[in-house]
Design a protein around this motif. Structure first.
Motif, PDB file in Angstrom:
ATOM      1  N   TRP A   9      66.868-103.597 -81.716  1.00 16.90           N
ATOM      2  CA  TRP A   9      66.637-103.274 -80.300  1.00 16.90           C
ATOM      3  C   TRP A   9      66.311-101.797 -80.130  1.00 16.90           C
ATOM      4  N   ALA A  10      67.072-100.903 -80.835  1.00 23.89           N
ATOM      5  CA  ALA A  10      66.800 -99.459 -80.725  1.00 23.89           C
ATOM      6  C   ALA A  10      65.414 -99.131 -81.274  1.00 23.89           C
ATOM      7  N   TYR A  11      65.032 -99.779 -82.413  1.00 25.40           N
ATOM      8  CA  TYR A  11      63.709 -99.504 -82.990  1.00 25.40           C
ATOM      9  C   TYR A  11      62.602 -99.990 -82.063  1.00 25.40           C
ATOM     10  N   ARG A  12      62.781-101.202 -81.500  1.00 25.25           N
ATOM     11  CA  ARG A  12      61.726-101.773 -80.678  1.00 25.25           C
ATOM     12  C   ARG A  12      61.660-101.144 -79.299  1.00 25.25           C
ATOM     13  N   THR A  13      62.814-100.800 -78.706  1.00 28.71           N
ATOM     14  CA  THR A  13      62.848-100.331 -77.325  1.00 28.71           C
ATOM     15  C   THR A  13      62.777 -98.812 -77.217  1.00 28.71           C
ATOM     16  N   VAL A  14      63.312 -98.097 -78.216  1.00 26.61           N
ATOM     17  CA  VAL A  14      63.401 -96.638 -78.106  1.00 26.61           C
ATOM     18  C   VAL A  14      62.458 -95.949 -79.081  1.00 26.61           C
ATOM     19  N   LEU A  15      62.647 -96.231 -80.379  1.00 29.29           N
ATOM     20  CA  LEU A  15      61.907 -95.475 -81.392  1.00 29.29           C
ATOM     21  C   LEU A  15      60.416 -95.763 -81.356  1.00 29.29           C
ATOM     22  N   THR A  16      60.030 -97.041 -81.139  1.00 31.17           N
ATOM     23  CA  THR A  16      58.599 -97.353 -81.135  1.00 31.17           C
ATOM     24  C   THR A  16      57.867 -96.681 -79.974  1.00 31.17           C
ATOM     25  N   PRO A  17      58.351 -96.757 -78.704  1.00 29.15           N
ATOM     26  CA  PRO A  17      57.647 -96.004 -77.638  1.00 29.15           C
ATOM     27  C   PRO A  17      57.631 -94.501 -77.888  1.00 29.15           C
ATOM     28  N   VAL A  18      58.764 -93.959 -78.390  1.00 32.04           N
ATOM     29  CA  VAL A  18      58.791 -92.510 -78.666  1.00 32.04           C
ATOM     30  C   VAL A  18      57.774 -92.167 -79.746  1.00 32.04           C
ATOM     31  N   GLY A  19      57.720 -92.983 -80.780  1.00 30.49           N
ATOM     32  CA  GLY A  19      56.747 -92.721 -81.839  1.00 30.49           C
ATOM     33  C   GLY A  19      55.324 -92.815 -81.330  1.00 30.49           C
ATOM     34  N   HIS A  20      55.031 -93.847 -80.496  1.00 28.31           N
ATOM     35  CA  HIS A  20      53.688 -93.956 -79.938  1.00 28.31           C
ATOM     36  C   HIS A  20      53.362 -92.758 -79.059  1.00 28.31           C
ATOM     37  N   ALA A  21      54.351 -92.316 -78.258  1.00 28.68           N
ATOM     38  CA  ALA A  21      54.098 -91.157 -77.397  1.00 28.68           C
ATOM     39  C   ALA A  21      53.835 -89.909 -78.231  1.00 28.68           C
TER      40      ALA A  21
END
Length: 366
Positions: A264-276
């Motif tokens: 959940w943290a990877y999909r909801t937090v880390l992935t959007p942050v990485g894309h940004a």
């Protein structure tokens, strides 16, 4: 019984399944990569150097040694033959063989005339008459011995053999028959006594006591062993199902406690942050770096071109412009010789035709 066995087997089966899972994990995650790494290191550090040494060092050295040995052997073969083989072969063929043949012929002639001929004469004129005389004497002595033997045989038959036969037939045979009958009676009595006092009671005890008891004991032990084995097998399978259910429950619990929060943290937090970060920071920086690199490369190319042009101008100012290379003169093409025209009766060619203003010549009559 099966419940008690199940209570005892379930912990053992769970420990066994846990150890098996740990062993598979260790084999898959540790032993197999370590084995592959050791195999690669062994190939790189041992097999490849040894192969290179064998192929690049030992093989050429061996070929060189073999070629040197062959050359040295070929070089020594002819002197060795000339020094050790050919002289001895010539000595054997042209000296020793003829000398041996001559010596053999001489020795054969001497043996024939000094040994064989006297021996034949002695055999024919001395030994043969003596042998005939000995044969005649031996024949007479043999006839004498045969007569004495016949007399002694007659005496032995009538003095020894016939009395011994009579004694065996009329004395020893009846006594032996009586002794044999007495021995058979004693043996029959002893056999009957042993049979009715030992064998029959033992057979009865074995048949009516020991055999039924043994069959009962064996049947009871077989039933107990079979039921115990079946109970252990059933409990082992049930324990496997229980262990599998417990393992799945623990796996699900660990997945919901550790894996799902990380997912959940990877999909909801880390992935959007990485894309940004990628879209807002990394791509503009990469584009700016690419543009700066291209401008730097273009500037360096322009500087190199200007340096080349300046060097060419200085060379032209100091040494002058380079002259144009002279072109080699092309040879004129050769033409085929012209075919001469056929001559007329007046022996003139077509080039000797008179002009229109002149009259016909003397050779143009007719």
């Amino acid at each position: 019984m099966r419940i008690a066995v199940l209570v005892l087997v379930v912990p053992v089966r769970m420990v066994w399944d846990a150890l098996a899972a740990c062993g598979r994990a260790v084999h898959r995650g540790v032993l197999r990569p370590v084995g592959r790494g050791l195999s690669w290191l062994g190939h790189v550090l041992v097999v490849a150097p040894l192969t290179w040494v064998y192929r690049r060092v030992l093989t050429p050295i061996g070929h060189g040694i073999a070629w040197t040995a062959r050359a040295f052997g070929t070089a020594l073969l002819w002197p060795a033959k000339a020094l050790f083989y050919w002289p001895w072969a010539a000595l054997w063929r042209y000296v020793l063989v003829p000398a041996g043949v001559a010596v053999g012929v001489a020795v054969a002639w001497l043996v024939r005339h000094l040994v064989v001929a006297p021996a034949l004469w002695v055999y024919r004129w001395v030994l043969t008459p003596v042998g005939h005389a000995f044969r005649w004497l031996a024949g007479g002595f043999g006839r004498l011995v045969r007569g004495l033997g016949a007399g002694l045989a007659w005496l032995g038959r009538h003095l020894v053999v016939l009395p011994a036969q009579w004694c065996h037939r009329h004395v020893l045979t009846p006594v032996g028959h009586g002794v044999a009958w007495l021995a058979r009676g004693i043996a029959a009595a002893v056999t009957a006594l042993v049979r009715w006092t030992v064998v029959v009671p033992a057979v009865a005890v074995w048949r009516y006591v020991l055999a039924p008891v043994g069959r009962a004991v064996v049947g009871a032990v077989t039933v107990v062993v079979r039921e115990t084995g079946a109970a252990f097998g059933h409990c082992w399978r049930v324990a496997g199902y229980v262990s599998r259910a417990v393992g799945r429950a623990l796996g699900t619990l660990l997945r919901w406690i550790f894996v799902e929060p990380f997912r959940w943290a990877y999909r909801t937090v880390l992935t959007p942050v990485g894309h940004a970060v990628r879209d807002g920071l990394w791509r503009p920086v990469r584009r700016a770096a690419g543009a700066a690199g291209r401008s730097v490369r273009q500037g360096l190319a322009a500087a190199r071109q200007s340096v080349r042009q300046t060097r060419a101008d200085l060379r032209r100012a100091l040494f002058g412009a380079p002259g144009q290379p002279e072109r080699a003169a092309m040879p004129r093409p050769r033409r085929e010789p012209g075919v001469p025209r056929a001559r007329t009766l007046g022996k003139t060619s077509g080039r000797d035709v008179s002009s229109p203003g002149r009259g016909p010549g003397p050779g143009d009559a007719g």
